[in-house]
Scaffold this active site. Structure first.
Site, short mmCIF file in Angstrom:
data_model
loop_
_atom_site.label_atom_id
_atom_site.label_comp_id
_atom_site.label_asym_id
_atom_site.label_seq_id
_atom_site.Cartn_x
_atom_site.Cartn_y
_atom_site.Cartn_z
N LEU A 137 12.71 7.15 -0.12
CA LEU A 137 11.83 7.45 -1.24
C LEU A 137 10.43 7.07 -0.80
CD1 LEU A 137 13.77 5.93 -4.30
CD2 LEU A 137 13.72 8.32 -3.56
N ASP A 138 9.43 7.81 -1.28
CA ASP A 138 8.05 7.43 -0.98
C ASP A 138 7.81 5.99 -1.43
OD1 ASP A 138 7.61 10.01 -0.11
OD2 ASP A 138 6.67 10.68 -1.98
N LYS A 139 6.91 5.33 -0.76
CA LYS A 139 6.60 3.93 -1.08
C LYS A 139 6.33 3.73 -2.56
CE LYS A 139 3.40 0.17 0.10
NZ LYS A 139 2.26 -0.24 0.95
#
Length: 314
Positions: A129-131
């Site tokens: 998942l994106d940060k």
């Protein structure tokens, strides 16, 4: 000592054989090169006679270290672990994010049981998942689980639904977005919908709620809650697809071109949301070892819930 008149990065690389020209360029970009106590900022400038000072930072370990970072564990057995990742936590170490990642936390929590197939920098990681995206993630603790989960993700045999709060609302209210996604030709740090090249990307979406609906019939709302189901897993897929529909995700500094209406801006500020309003709400899959059907669902975190409450009051 450098030779005057040469391009600076080349002259410094020649003067310090232990540092490559690329490394010199990176050090200049980091402000680690000085001349007469002044920071040098342009590696392509001509060198001058003088003593250049180069500060080389200590070498960071290529192997992530365990860190006692709290995790919200939704499920765990001998083969895998499912967690609810908070926003602000990167999945694994990368340039600019040396620690404080999910991998660091998993190494502390799981110890030596974490699968090593992902490599020394990404043990256990089978998807990301994106940060700044929160939500459900699975990591492998055994090599057999890692291999099985990787096959499921490669075959897109995974249930993945995200909740997004968007500027305006995509039209029609439900549909499928199918495009090619690849690196933007104008900005290599961004992804984009491409007319040719790239990789096939499919997102189904449903507008679940509309906020700030004008009295005028047929007028677009100021914001919306949209459920997005992934059928592929391209980098930044939902963020790119929502932006391509003219309804970028609120708080998205990369793909949120244009400006939200004043009431939505005020809601964002009051909610304190400083990231894209995107949450991986559902993750379902067949356990690669036991064959058990697993499904996990979590509510968006407090910043998104607060924003939605404010939007609902518009």
């Amino acid at each position: 000592m450098t030779v005057a008149g040469q391009r600076l990065d080349k002259a410094l690389a020649d003067a310090v054989p232990d540092l490559s020209r690329a490394r010199i360029q990176a050090l200049i970009a980091d402000g680690a090169v000085r001349l007469n106590d002044a920071v040098v900022t342009n590696g392509s400038a001509k060198s001058v006679v003088g003593a250049y000072e180069i500060t080389v930072p200590p070498v960071a370990s290529a192997i992530p270290l365990p860190q006692a970072i709290p995790l919200t564990v939704l499920y765990e057995d001998a083969d895998l672990i499912v967690i609810d990742k908070p926003a602000g936590m990167a999945a694994h170490p990368a340039p600019g994010t040396a620690d404080g990642t999910l991998v660091n936390a998993l190494l502390h929590h799981c110890g030596d049981s974490l699968s090593g197939i992902g490599g020394v920098a990404r043990p256990g990681i089978v998807h990301r998942l994106d940060k700044d995206t929160s939500g459900v993630m699975v990591a492998a603790k055994s090599d057999r689980a890692h291999a099985g989960l990787s096959k499921l993700f490669a075959a897109h045999d995974i249930e993945r639904t995200y909740i997004a709060l968007t500027r305006g609302a995509p039209s029609p209210e439900r549909g499928r977005i199918e495009t090619q996604i690849g690196r933007s030709t104008s900005d290599r740090k961004k992804m984009a919908v491409l007319k040719s090249g790239g990789r096939n990307a499919i997102t189904d979406y449903v507008v679940q709620a509309r906020y700030g609906v004008p009295a005028k019939a047929g007028a677009a709302p100021l914001a919306a809650r949209v459920a997005c189901t992934l059928h592929t897993g391209r980098t930044h897929q939902i963020r790119v697809h929502m932006a391509s529909k003219g309804s970028p995700i609120l708080g998205d500094a990369v793909y949120g071109s244009g400006s939200a209406a004043a009431p939505v801006k005020a809601a964002l500020a009051e909610a304190g949301l400083t990231r894209q309003a995107l949450h991986a709400a559902v993750l379902g899959f067949v356990h690669p070892v036991t064959g058990e059907a697993l499904r996990f669902e979590t509510a968006p975190p407090s910043d998104m819930q607060r924003l939605e409450t404010l939007l609902a009051a518009l």
